[in-house]
Design a protein around this motif. Structure first.
Motif, PDB file in Angstrom:
ATOM      1  N   PRO A   1       5.007  -6.943   7.097  1.00  0.00           N
ATOM      2  CA  PRO A   1       3.801  -7.364   7.546  1.00  0.00           C
ATOM      3  C   PRO A   1       3.196  -6.285   8.399  1.00  0.00           C
ATOM      4  O   PRO A   1       3.877  -5.353   9.179  1.00  0.00           O
ATOM      5  CB  PRO A   1       4.055  -8.463   8.502  1.00  0.00           C
ATOM      6  N   MET A   2       1.880  -5.973   8.418  1.00  0.00           N
ATOM      7  CA  MET A   2       1.405  -4.849   9.256  1.00  0.00           C
ATOM      8  C   MET A   2       1.359  -4.920  10.611  1.00  0.00           C
ATOM      9  O   MET A   2       1.758  -5.983  11.111  1.00  0.00           O
ATOM     10  CB  MET A   2      -0.251  -4.982   8.909  1.00  0.00           C
ATOM     11  N   SER A   3       1.841  -3.648  11.195  1.00  0.00           N
ATOM     12  CA  SER A   3       2.087  -3.626  12.741  1.00  0.00           C
ATOM     13  C   SER A   3       0.836  -3.226  13.372  1.00  0.00           C
ATOM     14  O   SER A   3       0.490  -3.358  14.396  1.00  0.00           O
ATOM     15  CB  SER A   3       3.059  -2.642  12.908  1.00  0.00           C
ATOM     16  N   HIS A   4       0.122  -2.392  12.781  1.00  0.00           N
ATOM     17  CA  HIS A   4      -1.136  -1.920  13.183  1.00  0.00           C
ATOM     18  C   HIS A   4      -1.872  -1.222  12.043  1.00  0.00           C
ATOM     19  O   HIS A   4      -1.259  -0.969  10.932  1.00  0.00           O
ATOM     20  CB  HIS A   4      -1.071  -0.986  14.409  1.00  0.00           C
ATOM     21  N   SER A   5      -3.135  -0.579  12.325  1.00  0.00           N
ATOM     22  CA  SER A   5      -3.928  -0.023  11.109  1.00  0.00           C
ATOM     23  C   SER A   5      -2.928   1.005  10.469  1.00  0.00           C
ATOM     24  O   SER A   5      -3.588   1.515   9.263  1.00  0.00           O
ATOM     25  CB  SER A   5      -5.368   0.090  11.756  1.00  0.00           C
ATOM     26  N   ALA A   6      -2.319   2.019  11.153  1.00  0.00           N
ATOM     27  CA  ALA A   6      -1.608   2.949  10.382  1.00  0.00           C
ATOM     28  C   ALA A   6      -0.412   2.595  10.008  1.00  0.00           C
ATOM     29  O   ALA A   6       0.466   3.354   9.761  1.00  0.00           O
ATOM     30  CB  ALA A   6      -1.892   4.086  11.315  1.00  0.00           C
ATOM     31  N   CYS A   7      -0.074   1.466  10.154  1.00  0.00           N
ATOM     32  CA  CYS A   7       1.471   0.827   9.565  1.00  0.00           C
ATOM     33  C   CYS A   7       1.437  -0.307   8.777  1.00  0.00           C
ATOM     34  O   CYS A   7       1.773  -1.445   9.221  1.00  0.00           O
ATOM     35  CB  CYS A   7       1.927   0.731  10.891  1.00  0.00           C
ATOM     36  N   LYS A   8       0.974  -0.155   7.565  1.00  0.00           N
ATOM     37  CA  LYS A   8       0.681  -1.395   6.811  1.00  0.00           C
ATOM     38  C   LYS A   8       1.626  -1.219   5.480  1.00  0.00           C
ATOM     39  O   LYS A   8       2.306  -0.175   5.454  1.00  0.00           O
ATOM     40  CB  LYS A   8      -0.727  -1.150   5.943  1.00  0.00           C
ATOM     41  N   PRO A   9       2.165  -2.130   4.887  1.00  0.00           N
ATOM     42  CA  PRO A   9       3.136  -2.221   3.859  1.00  0.00           C
ATOM     43  C   PRO A   9       2.364  -1.252   2.671  1.00  0.00           C
ATOM     44  O   PRO A   9       1.367  -1.362   2.557  1.00  0.00           O
ATOM     45  CB  PRO A   9       3.283  -3.817   3.472  1.00  0.00           C
ATOM     46  N   VAL A  10       3.412  -0.795   2.058  1.00  0.00           N
ATOM     47  CA  VAL A  10       2.970   0.331   0.991  1.00  0.00           C
ATOM     48  C   VAL A  10       2.321  -0.596  -0.140  1.00  0.00           C
ATOM     49  O   VAL A  10       1.231  -0.093  -0.723  1.00  0.00           O
ATOM     50  CB  VAL A  10       4.232   0.991   0.387  1.00  0.00           C
ATOM     51  N   ARG A  11       2.511  -1.658  -0.304  1.00  0.00           N
ATOM     52  CA  ARG A  11       2.140  -2.683  -1.579  1.00  0.00           C
ATOM     53  C   ARG A  11       0.424  -2.692  -1.491  1.00  0.00           C
ATOM     54  O   ARG A  11      -0.048  -2.727  -2.272  1.00  0.00           O
ATOM     55  CB  ARG A  11       2.711  -3.887  -1.583  1.00  0.00           C
ATOM     56  N   ASP A  12       0.175  -2.661   0.050  1.00  0.00           N
ATOM     57  CA  ASP A  12      -1.469  -3.091   0.071  1.00  0.00           C
ATOM     58  C   ASP A  12      -2.267  -1.853  -0.209  1.00  0.00           C
ATOM     59  O   ASP A  12      -3.432  -2.326  -0.635  1.00  0.00           O
ATOM     60  CB  ASP A  12      -1.483  -3.253   1.709  1.00  0.00           C
ATOM     61  N   SER A  13      -1.727  -0.814  -0.508  1.00  0.00           N
ATOM     62  CA  SER A  13      -2.474   0.286  -0.888  1.00  0.00           C
ATOM     63  C   SER A  13      -2.165   0.636  -2.248  1.00  0.00           C
ATOM     64  O   SER A  13      -2.995   1.532  -3.023  1.00  0.00           O
ATOM     65  CB  SER A  13      -1.885   1.788  -0.209  1.00  0.00           C
TER      66      SER A  13
END
Ligand SMILES: [Mg+2]
Length: 393
Positions: free
Chosen positions: A56-68
């Motif tokens: 799960p995302m921790s903050h806007s620059a720490c998102k799971p790779v799958r989301d991109s």
């Protein structure tokens, strides 16, 4: 086409030993867009890479790779670069992200190659892949006698180049290391190409590495690989100044293009070794290969896993001069060998060539892979974020 699935599969030997052998487990990547499927592989810790795919995302620059990746358009090469940039931005603070992206990038190249019925190197603008001289990559024996026997057997199998690494090298005294190197040279013969891999054993310790140079010179080692950790640029540069005919090699620990360029620009290496499964995939590896060529540094693949990974790591420098050396693991665990139906093997002249089939030219053997596949489940607060998907072609 949109990317509809990015599936990760954790494959492992029944027992993983505490030795410098990267072929004991692997992370197979399956990517689907429209009717096409591409395959890739991430190097280094598979389970951590699965976590970075779905965490799960921790903050806007720490998102799971799958989301991109999921839902993105994949129609042309520019899309691969665009998706890579998205992952690097959205997962900026997620340290495993480059390893995770690596397998996805490789699978995207494979998928487009299959779609356009073209080998990946031709998509990269190289008409004909040049043959390479494979060096047999093995671990040092526990004793000089074992190393001598290994070197003889490598030569008997037809390899003229060999690399010995890890094991006891650097852990004992200077004399013990000298005996290991001399044994490797003796077994390989006077005309063999001898490469030594210290596996970062001296950390940042310049004096410890320099003390090994006389024996390496006496045995005419072509290179000393990874005397230090990848970031120890001052130590690399200082050792390069005194290493004479023994060139330094390094770079397998590069997790991005900048790290590799720094090794070239500030570490004084004569050989830059890149693993497409770590640096972020074939795309950044290709840019490093081009840069190395400009700077007069020899680019070499790093590969210690399957022949899918081997094909991926050879693509970025497919157009570099013929017969330049490449890493070729010869002590693969059964998992890494059985995972592909095709293999890249030396021809009658002892050279290896990339497959001319579309994509990476490698077909995963799904029946073999299932024998090593382990079920993994990641749940957070009762919500299942990942469960090993069904392995299908
Ligand atoms: Mg190495």
């Amino acid at each position: 086409m949109r990317i509809e699935a990015v599936d990760f599969y954790y494959l492992s030997m029944p027992e993983v030993l505490d030795i410098g052998d990267g072929s004991q487990d692997l992370l197979l990547v399956r990517l689907q867009a429209g009717p096409y499927v591409g395959w890739g592989e991430c190097e280094a810790s598979p389970l951590v890479s699965i976590a970075s795919l779905v965490c799960p995302m921790s903050h806007s620059a720490c998102k799971p790779v799958r989301d991109s990746v999921l839902g993105q358009t994949l129609d042309e090469i520019a899309d691969i670069d665009r998706i890579g940039d998205l992952v690097r931005a959205n997962s900026l603070d997620l340290l495993q992200a480059p390893h995770t992206l690596s397998g996805i990038d490789i699978a995207m190249w494979d998928l487009l190659g299959r779609r356009f019925e073209t080998p990946v190197y031709q998509l990269l603008g190289v008409e004909r892949a040049e043959p390479r001289l494979p060096y047999a990559s093995v671990l040092f024996g526990d004793t000089p006698a074992e190393t001598l026997a290994k070197a003889r057997s490598i030569r008997e199998k037809g390899y003229v180049a060999a690399k010995f690494g890890w094991g006891p090298y650097g852990l004992g005294g200077v004399a013990e290391d000298a005996a290991q190197v001399a044994a490797a040279r003796e077994g390989l013969g006077d005309d063999g190409i001898l490469l030594i891999d210290a596996g970062t054993v001296w950390g940042h310790d310049l004096a410890a590495a320099a003390a090994r140079l006389p024996a390496l010179r006496a045995s005419r080692a072509t290179w000393l690989e990874e005397p230090f950790v990848t970031g120890a640029l001052d130590a690399y540069a200082a050792l390069a100044e005194q290493s004479g005919g023994v060139r330094l090699a390094g770079g397998e620990g590069s997790h991005n293009e900048d790290m590799a360029r720094h090794m070239i620009d500030h570490g004084g290496v004569g050989f830059i070794q890149i693993d497409a499964g770590r640096i972020g995939g074939i795309s950044p590896a290709r840019r490093v290969a081009d840069y190395a060529m400009q700077r007069g540094v020899a680019y070499v693949n790093h590969t210690f896993t399957s022949h899918l990974a081997l094909s991926a790591s050879l693509q970025p420098y497919a157009g570099h001069p013929a017969r330049s050396i490449c890493e070729y693991p010869v002590e693969l665990k059964s998992l890494a060998w059985e995972m592909t139906r095709e293999h890249i093997t030396p021809d009658a002249n002892g050279l290896i060539s990339l497959p001319e089939a579309p994509g990476l030219g490698m077909t995963p053997d799904l029946e073999a892979a299932k024998r090593y596949l382990l079920d993994v489940e990641i749940a957070v607060g009762g919500n299942v974020l990942y469960r090993t998907p069904e392995l299908v072609g």
